[in-house]
Design a protein around this motif. Structure first.
Motif, PDB file in Angstrom:
ATOM      1  N   ASP A  83      62.415 -25.025  35.595  1.00 18.02           N
ATOM      2  CA  ASP A  83      61.906 -25.908  36.643  1.00 18.02           C
ATOM      3  C   ASP A  83      63.054 -26.577  37.401  1.00 18.02           C
ATOM      4  N   HIS A  84      62.871 -26.726  38.712  1.00 16.57           N
ATOM      5  CA  HIS A  84      63.715 -27.569  39.566  1.00 16.57           C
ATOM      6  C   HIS A  84      65.203 -27.225  39.448  1.00 16.57           C
ATOM      7  N   VAL A  85      65.532 -25.946  39.617  1.00 10.98           N
ATOM      8  CA  VAL A  85      66.928 -25.516  39.466  1.00 10.98           C
ATOM      9  C   VAL A  85      67.547 -25.003  40.761  1.00 10.98           C
ATOM     10  N   PHE A  86      66.740 -24.784  41.807  1.00 10.32           N
ATOM     11  CA  PHE A  86      67.270 -24.197  43.038  1.00 10.32           C
ATOM     12  C   PHE A  86      67.150 -25.160  44.213  1.00 10.32           C
ATOM     13  N   ASP A  87      68.155 -25.093  45.083  1.00  9.16           N
ATOM     14  CA  ASP A  87      68.108 -25.844  46.337  1.00  9.16           C
ATOM     15  C   ASP A  87      67.359 -25.075  47.418  1.00  9.16           C
ATOM     16  N   VAL A  88      67.461 -23.749  47.357  1.00  3.88           N
ATOM     17  CA  VAL A  88      66.890 -22.889  48.399  1.00  3.88           C
ATOM     18  C   VAL A  88      66.282 -21.651  47.740  1.00  3.88           C
ATOM     19  N   ILE A  89      65.088 -21.279  48.175  1.00  2.82           N
ATOM     20  CA  ILE A  89      64.474 -20.014  47.765  1.00  2.82           C
ATOM     21  C   ILE A  89      64.132 -19.230  49.023  1.00  2.82           C
ATOM     22  N   VAL A  90      64.503 -17.954  49.015  1.00  2.00           N
ATOM     23  CA  VAL A  90      64.236 -17.059  50.135  1.00  2.00           C
ATOM     24  C   VAL A  90      63.301 -15.950  49.665  1.00  2.00           C
ATOM     25  N   MET A  91      62.245 -15.700  50.428  1.00  2.00           N
ATOM     26  CA  MET A  91      61.377 -14.539  50.203  1.00  2.00           C
ATOM     27  C   MET A  91      61.284 -13.782  51.518  1.00  2.00           C
ATOM     28  N   ALA A  96      57.439 -21.411  43.784  1.00  2.00           N
ATOM     29  CA  ALA A  96      58.559 -21.942  44.559  1.00  2.00           C
ATOM     30  C   ALA A  96      58.634 -23.458  44.401  1.00  2.00           C
ATOM     31  N   ARG A  97      57.487 -24.123  44.431  1.00  2.00           N
ATOM     32  CA  ARG A  97      57.468 -25.578  44.243  1.00  2.00           C
ATOM     33  C   ARG A  97      58.018 -25.955  42.865  1.00  2.00           C
ATOM     34  N   ARG A  98      57.638 -25.195  41.849  1.00  2.00           N
ATOM     35  CA  ARG A  98      58.108 -25.487  40.493  1.00  2.00           C
ATOM     36  C   ARG A  98      59.619 -25.309  40.362  1.00  2.00           C
ATOM     37  N   ALA A  99      60.153 -24.259  40.969  1.00  2.00           N
ATOM     38  CA  ALA A  99      61.561 -23.915  40.764  1.00  2.00           C
ATOM     39  C   ALA A  99      62.515 -24.658  41.695  1.00  2.00           C
ATOM     40  N   LEU A 100      61.993 -25.245  42.774  1.00  2.00           N
ATOM     41  CA  LEU A 100      62.852 -25.948  43.725  1.00  2.00           C
ATOM     42  C   LEU A 100      63.134 -27.387  43.283  1.00  2.00           C
ATOM     43  N   ARG A 101      64.307 -27.862  43.667  1.00  2.00           N
ATOM     44  CA  ARG A 101      64.638 -29.268  43.500  1.00  2.00           C
ATOM     45  C   ARG A 101      63.980 -30.096  44.608  1.00  2.00           C
ATOM     46  N   ARG A 102      64.066 -31.399  44.477  1.00  2.00           N
ATOM     47  CA  ARG A 102      63.483 -32.298  45.474  1.00  2.00           C
ATOM     48  C   ARG A 102      64.046 -31.983  46.864  1.00  2.00           C
ATOM     49  N   ASP A 103      63.170 -31.936  47.851  1.00  2.00           N
ATOM     50  CA  ASP A 103      63.530 -31.612  49.239  1.00  2.00           C
ATOM     51  C   ASP A 103      64.063 -30.189  49.391  1.00  2.00           C
ATOM     52  N   GLY A 104      63.740 -29.317  48.442  1.00  2.00           N
ATOM     53  CA  GLY A 104      64.211 -27.938  48.504  1.00  2.00           C
ATOM     54  C   GLY A 104      63.652 -27.182  49.700  1.00  2.00           C
ATOM     55  N   ILE A 105      64.381 -26.151  50.094  1.00  2.00           N
ATOM     56  CA  ILE A 105      64.020 -25.333  51.256  1.00  2.00           C
ATOM     57  C   ILE A 105      63.432 -24.006  50.782  1.00  2.00           C
ATOM     58  N   PHE A 106      62.333 -23.623  51.408  1.00  2.00           N
ATOM     59  CA  PHE A 106      61.657 -22.361  51.112  1.00  2.00           C
ATOM     60  C   PHE A 106      61.546 -21.590  52.421  1.00  2.00           C
ATOM     61  N   CYS A 107      62.238 -20.451  52.520  1.00  2.00           N
ATOM     62  CA  CYS A 107      62.258 -19.653  53.750  1.00  2.00           C
ATOM     63  C   CYS A 107      61.549 -18.328  53.510  1.00  2.00           C
ATOM     64  N   ILE A 108      60.608 -18.010  54.380  1.00  2.00           N
ATOM     65  CA  ILE A 108      59.778 -16.814  54.227  1.00  2.00           C
ATOM     66  C   ILE A 108      59.897 -15.957  55.480  1.00  2.00           C
ATOM     67  N   GLY A 109      60.080 -14.656  55.280  1.00  2.00           N
ATOM     68  CA  GLY A 109      60.021 -13.697  56.374  1.00  2.00           C
ATOM     69  C   GLY A 109      58.932 -12.680  56.106  1.00  2.00           C
ATOM     70  N   VAL A 110      58.039 -12.475  57.071  1.00  2.00           N
ATOM     71  CA  VAL A 110      56.933 -11.520  56.924  1.00  2.00           C
ATOM     72  C   VAL A 110      56.720 -10.783  58.244  1.00  2.00           C
ATOM     73  N   PRO A 111      56.110  -9.596  58.211  1.00  2.00           N
ATOM     74  CA  PRO A 111      55.638  -8.995  59.464  1.00  2.00           C
ATOM     75  C   PRO A 111      54.608  -9.918  60.113  1.00  2.00           C
TER      76      PRO A 111
END
Length: 417
Positions: free
Chosen positions: A166-174, A191-206
């Motif tokens: 839990d809460h080990v990443f600053d940024v997650i990219v999918m 992503a919510r579980r693994a991100l730290r406070r104010d973490g960034i989650f970036c998603i790219g999709v068609p």
């Protein structure tokens, strides 16, 4: 109105959905990939998705590791955009992703790339000065190859169950991952579980809202059967709000996947984790703009398909020997749904060594072009079904001394030699 056979809406869990289109796609012999696409539209939130049975989902998971990874690793075209590679077109896509992500990150942060494949984007970030880099992919074949060449920590796992604390990443990219997932809600929760406070989650999709703007081949953005979710920005934002993320910005882009003829509409969304927790309201629902845009796309593709059927009908009528070059999505769809199976198939051609060694269609072997085309008769037809490589295939066929007629299946032009 039909009910989903296996699941509720992947976003809002509404049980009622409507089938808006069905496509019979065809398959290589013994393929684990499900043969028929059933496109559903949720009657509550308007999300568009593929309906899979439990067996079809299990087969899709097997397909990734057995067929998908090896076909990509064996591809002779090193320029095209392939998962986790360092090819020219893949790097252009990384550039787009980085432009969306870079205002929100810095090089001292640790970053997890979910669906990293061979680790190409991790290499890209390392070149930019990032050092705390991690990856995860569900395909063991990719992970084994990535570990051979990379010094990053890369694990076997999936977006819906990340193998990290839990809460080990600053940024997650999918990047080009969310559309593959059966449970996108669980991916956001992970992503919510693994991100730290104010973490960034970036998603790219068609970008499903722009399928109709980027024509490549009939129904092509649906023939990508690995893509079982069809997102627009409204439904990505809804997923984010439900999991406690704020949408910071989004970008609509296009990028070339194979050659210049195959241009994919893409969507990048950057989210920040909030302290407020999950949130949504009534305005999140009854959003059927995507359904209307999908209807436009389907109508366009139906019209194009009818023209292509006429070309194939002529070949059926003549019973001239047909050599098909490019045994992929386009060929399999035409073989199953447009009458190509009823033609006088004299040979199947593909440059991919994996397909030549391991793949068959109705027990017909897939072969290299050399021997087949050099001995083809003057009344034979070469049907180019690898649409993105049409010009290079024409050049090779002529260099091999092919004496017959070349059909490139472009509904605007056919050429004879």
């Amino acid at each position: 109105m039909k009910k989903s056979s296996f699941r509720n809406c992947p976003i809002c869990q509404e049980p009622d959905s409507e089938t808006i289109h069905t496509l019979a796609c065809g398959n290589l012999d013994n393929s684990k990939l499900y043969p028929t696409i059933r496109i559903k539209n949720c009657l509550r939130c308007g999300h568009v998705f593929n309906d899979l049975s439990e067996n079809e989902l299990s087969g899709l998971n097997d397909y990734y590791n057995i067929e998908y990874a090896w076909a990509n690793l064996s591809a002779t075209d090193k320029i095209s955009d392939r998962p986790g590679s360092a090819g020219g077109l893949t790097t252009e896509r990384y550039d787009q992703l980085y432009r969306a992500l870079s205002p929100h990150i810095h090089s001292r942060q640790n970053i997890l790339d979910v669906g990293c494949a061979l680790g190409g984007f991790l290499d890209y970030l390392h070149y930019k000065g990032f050092t705390e880099l991690y990856g995860v992919d569900m395909a063991e074949t990719y992970v084994e190859q990535a570990r051979l060449k990379n010094k990053y920590r890369i694990e076997i796992g999936n977006a819906e169950s990340l193998p990290f604390d839990d809460h080990v990443f600053d940024v997650i990219v999918m990047e080009q991952v969310m559309e593959h997932l059966f449970n996108p809600v669980e991916a956001f929760q992970e992503a919510r579980r693994a991100l730290r406070r104010d973490g960034i989650f970036c998603i790219g999709v068609p970008d499903a809202a722009r399928y109709a703007d980027c024509y490549f081949f009939d129904f092509y953005w649906l023939l990508l059967r690995e893509h079982i979710q069809h997102f627009d920005i409204a439904h990505l934002a809804l997923l984010g709000r439900q999991a406690g993320f704020d949408l910071l910005e989004y970008h609509e882009t296009v990028h070339a996947v194979m050659a210049e003829r195959m241009i994919m509409p893409n969507l990048y969304a950057v989210f920040r984790l909030t302290d407020s927790g999950p949130q949504s309201d009534k305005s999140d629902f009854d959003n059927f703009k995507l359904r209307r845009l999908m209807n436009i796309y389907l109508q366009q593709e139906e019209a194009r398909q009818s023209k292509r059927r006429k070309i194939i009908a002529e070949l059926i009528q003549s019973q001239r020997p047909v050599f098909a070059w490019g045994i992929g999505r386009e060929f399999l769809y035409l073989y199953k749904s447009a009458g190509l199976k009823r033609c006088n198939i004299a040979g199947l051609i593909d440059a991919n060594p994996y397909k030549q060694k391991s793949c068959f269609v109705d027990e017909m072997k897939i072969e290299d072009a050399g021997d087949l085309l050099s001995r083809a008769s003057a009344d034979s037809v070469l049907l180019i079904t690898a649409i993105a490589h049409t010009e290079s295939i024409k050049n090779v066929a002529m260099a091999l001394g092919f004496k017959g007629e070349i059909f490139d299946l472009d509904i605007k032009s056919n050429s004879s030699h």
